[in-house]
Write an enzyme that holds these catalytic residues in place. Structure first.
Site, short mmCIF file in Angstrom:
data_model
loop_
_atom_site.label_atom_id
_atom_site.label_comp_id
_atom_site.label_asym_id
_atom_site.label_seq_id
_atom_site.Cartn_x
_atom_site.Cartn_y
_atom_site.Cartn_z
N ASP A 121 0.86 -1.18 0.00
CA ASP A 121 0.00 0.00 0.00
C ASP A 121 0.90 1.23 0.00
OD1 ASP A 121 -2.32 1.78 0.39
OD2 ASP A 121 -3.37 -0.07 0.94
N HIS A 145 -2.99 3.22 -4.67
CA HIS A 145 -2.38 2.74 -3.41
C HIS A 145 -0.97 2.20 -3.66
CE1 HIS A 145 -5.65 3.39 -0.61
NE2 HIS A 145 -6.52 2.88 -1.47
N GLU A 152 -9.88 2.63 -5.17
CA GLU A 152 -9.53 4.01 -4.87
C GLU A 152 -8.36 4.53 -5.70
OE1 GLU A 152 -10.99 4.41 -0.29
OE2 GLU A 152 -9.03 3.47 -0.55
N TRP A 155 -16.89 -4.12 -1.60
CA TRP A 155 -16.59 -3.47 -0.32
C TRP A 155 -17.36 -2.19 -0.07
CZ3 TRP A 155 -14.16 1.28 0.82
CH2 TRP A 155 -13.63 1.98 -0.28
N TYR A 179 -16.00 -4.60 7.96
CA TYR A 179 -14.75 -3.89 8.25
C TYR A 179 -14.56 -3.85 9.76
CZ TYR A 179 -13.38 -2.34 3.58
OH TYR A 179 -12.93 -2.30 2.28
N PHE A 180 -13.59 -4.61 10.23
CA PHE A 180 -13.40 -4.73 11.67
C PHE A 180 -12.35 -3.75 12.19
CE2 PHE A 180 -15.01 -9.37 11.24
CZ PHE A 180 -16.30 -8.89 11.06
N TRP A 218 -8.10 -3.30 8.54
CA TRP A 218 -7.20 -2.25 8.04
C TRP A 218 -6.50 -1.63 9.25
CZ3 TRP A 218 -6.71 -2.31 2.93
CH2 TRP A 218 -7.77 -2.78 2.14
N THR A 219 -5.21 -1.34 9.09
CA THR A 219 -4.43 -1.06 10.31
C THR A 219 -3.89 0.38 10.42
OG1 THR A 219 -2.46 -1.97 9.23
CG2 THR A 219 -3.79 -3.47 10.59
C1 ACM Z 1 -10.91 -0.38 0.49
O1 ACM Z 1 -11.36 -0.31 1.65
N1 ACM Z 1 -10.35 0.68 -0.06
C2 ACM Z 1 -10.97 -1.61 -0.26
#
Ligand code: ACM
Length: 543
Positions: free
Chosen positions: A206, A281, A344, A410, A435-436, A486-487
């Site tokens: 990313d 990304h 994105e 998503w 999404y956690f 996602w972190t």
């Molecule tokens: C994403 O949350 N951009 C896949």
């Protein structure tokens, strides 16, 4: 009917003793997560002792050894293992059984009586899930890493026939925004296996870091895996409010690390889906190899969150570069699916670039959307030619979906619905439910910094992965779903566990258990026991 049954032997023996908490009499409670498709509870129980023998057929010897390794640390016992020869009538037995094909490649049958524990399945994955169920029938202390004070290791007598509802049952982990150590990745995989999840989506690249060594392009990690500092706190729109921590951050997995993790996952019937982001990304990649970018000024690995306008160019050399990366990725990851991101991708720099506009014209394309679609098609053709399948986030629908692409929906369910109707497979990952990295309660002030709005565990449990808009034919394209971690605001393993659990426990049941058997009250009562397992495994779940 509640499946968190208190077996009555204990109650019978002591009459009207005060009701005990699950922690005290947990050896007598059945609380399997995900809930089995079919289970009958009998009286009696199997007693696991130093004399218990484990037998497997020839083909399943490794599984027998793994089963023993699961049991040995907490019990302090060593089990005698035997493979092949006549199947004994007692003890623990694991055997493939072609007559159970009706349960599918991951289904299993488990029979426990006072004299035997018998696991049968058409394929090895089913035997493995049978083992996971036996572990959950034992007291939660069985998951501890060292001998415990637990004296009795009892398995209640049951008959189970079990099989998953969906074939894609997974969790994602972003190791770019914050690098996660190899040992934690293994623990994350262990927890997936415990929940009969079979897919680990490893978000390896990313803007903020490239985390997988690529031999042909060493700067991807020597440059792209490191950033000098990181934004403190939530991303504000006002850039004058940004503060940075002055702490260098980074790390990457060598190819030997990756092989080790892939083998570790494989032994637990978890397939890894690696993700290499493109064409957006990609700031870390462009920082390492500026010729991949659209603009000529030098970029640095990103130190804050958000969507960046920097994007890969669409030169033949850039396409070849990314295909070289995928070629190495394919040598490391044996699974069918390779994820190419696709989300994105801000097109502003493509719009403003005369070179990109000339490229769009030369390729006979209409606009930037079609250029993105063209780019993804180059990857789709490459992966397909190598016998693999491309997966991408739902933006890959824009400008036309590549012929063999599988879509991760998503932004909502619309992308999944459109893809399924067009005959493509989909994995449901709608951010509102899966999404956690979002808050776990509406009282966000009491939670660690996260993304809003909240996704409490009950909303995960109540979620139905197949959109109501799909008829039964198109619904077959829904392979399953996965939870996303996602972190940006999760700086290490403890935080990742806190956000993932117990929400992933709820999602595991959504994906495994027949819809008609899902029952929130029953799940809550089993979860009260299940978290004792997570305690024994030192998982920092949200209480
Ligand atoms: C994403 O949350 N951009 C896949």
């Amino acid at each position: 009917m509640l499946f968190a049954l208190r077996i009555s032997v204990f109650a019978l023996a002591i009459g009207d003793a005060p009701r005990r908490s699950p922690a005290q009499d947990s050896s007598l409670t059945i609380a399997v997560i995900p809930r089995p498709a079919r289970m009958t509870v009998h009286t009696g129980r199997f007693r696991l002792t130093a004399d218990t023998r484990i037998w497997t057929d020839h083909a399943s010897a490794a599984l027998g050894a793994r089963f023993a390794r699961y049991l040995e640390p907490a019990t302090g016992l060593t089990f005698v293992l035997r493979s092949g020869g006549p199947q004994p009538s007692g003890g623990i037995t694991l055997a493939l059984d072609g007559s159970l094909k009706r349960l599918g490649p991951e289904g299993y049958a488990l029979d426990v009586t006072s004299s035997r524990v018998r696991i049968r399945a058409a394929e090895a994955a089913g035997l493995f899930y049978g083992v996971q169920t036996v572990l959950q029938l034992l007291p939660p202390a069985i998951y501890r890493g060292a001998p415990t004070e637990q004296r009795e290791w009892l398995i209640p007598a049951v008959s189970i026939e079990d099989a998953p509802r969906f074939s894609w049952r997974g969790a994602h982990l972003d190791v770019s925004r914050h690098f996660m150590p190899k040992e934690f990745v293994k623990k994350y995989i262990d927890l997936l296996a415990l929940h009969k999840m079979n897919t680990f989506h490893w978000h390896l690249t990313d803007d903020q870091g490239w985390r997988i060594a690529i031999a042909k392009y060493p700067k991807l990690t020597s440059v792209g895996a490191w950033r000098p500092e990181t934004l403190v706190g939530a991303l504000q729109e006002d850039s004058t409010a940004w503060r940075f921590d002055a702490q260098p951050h980074g790390g990457f997995y060598t190819q030997s690390d990756v092989r080790e993790i892939v083998a570790y996952a494989g032994a637990r019937f978890v397939t890894i889906v690696p993700e290499i982001e493109m064409p957006g990304h990609s700031v870390a990649a462009i920082a390492a190899y500026p010729e991949l970018g659209v603009t000529t000024y030098p970029l640095s690995v990103a130190t804050r969150w958000g969507v960046f306008s920097d994007i890969l160019n669409a030169d033949s050399s850039t396409v070849a570069f990314m295909q070289d990366v995928l070629a190495e990725v394919m040598t490391l990851f044996p699974g069918r699916f390779i994820h190419i991101g696709g989300d994105e991708a801000d097109k502003a720099k493509w719009k403003a670039s005369p070179a990109i506009q000339a490229r769009i014209h030369a390729l006979g394309l209409k606009d930037e959307q079609e250029l993105q679609s063209w780019f993804i098609r180059q990857m789709d053709a490459f992966l397909t030619a190598h016998g693999r399948r491309l997966v991408g986030w739902d933006e890959i629908l824009e400008g036309g979906l590549a012929p063999n692409a599988t879509v991760m929906s998503w932004r909502g369910t619309e992308g999944g619905i459109a893809a399924a109707r067009a005959g493509h497979d989909v994995v449901m990952t709608p951010w509102l439910r899966t999404y956690f990295n979002t808050y776990q309660s509406l009282d966000s002030a009491r939670e660690p910094l996260a993304t809003g709005p909240a996704t409490p565990i009950d909303s995960v449990y109540a979620w139905e992965p197949v959109p109501a808009e799909l008829d039964s034919l198109t619904a077959r394209h829904v392979l399953g779903a996965q939870g996303q971690v996602w972190t940006e605001y999760i700086t290490g393993p403890k935080g990742a566990e806190y956000m993932a659990y117990p929400r992933l426990s709820a999602l595991a049941e959504v994906l495994w258990t027949p819809r008609a058997l899902r029952d929130p009250r029953d799940f809550a009562s089993r979860l009260a026991m299940h978290v004792l397992r997570l305690d024994a495994l030192d998982v920092n779940y949200r209480r």
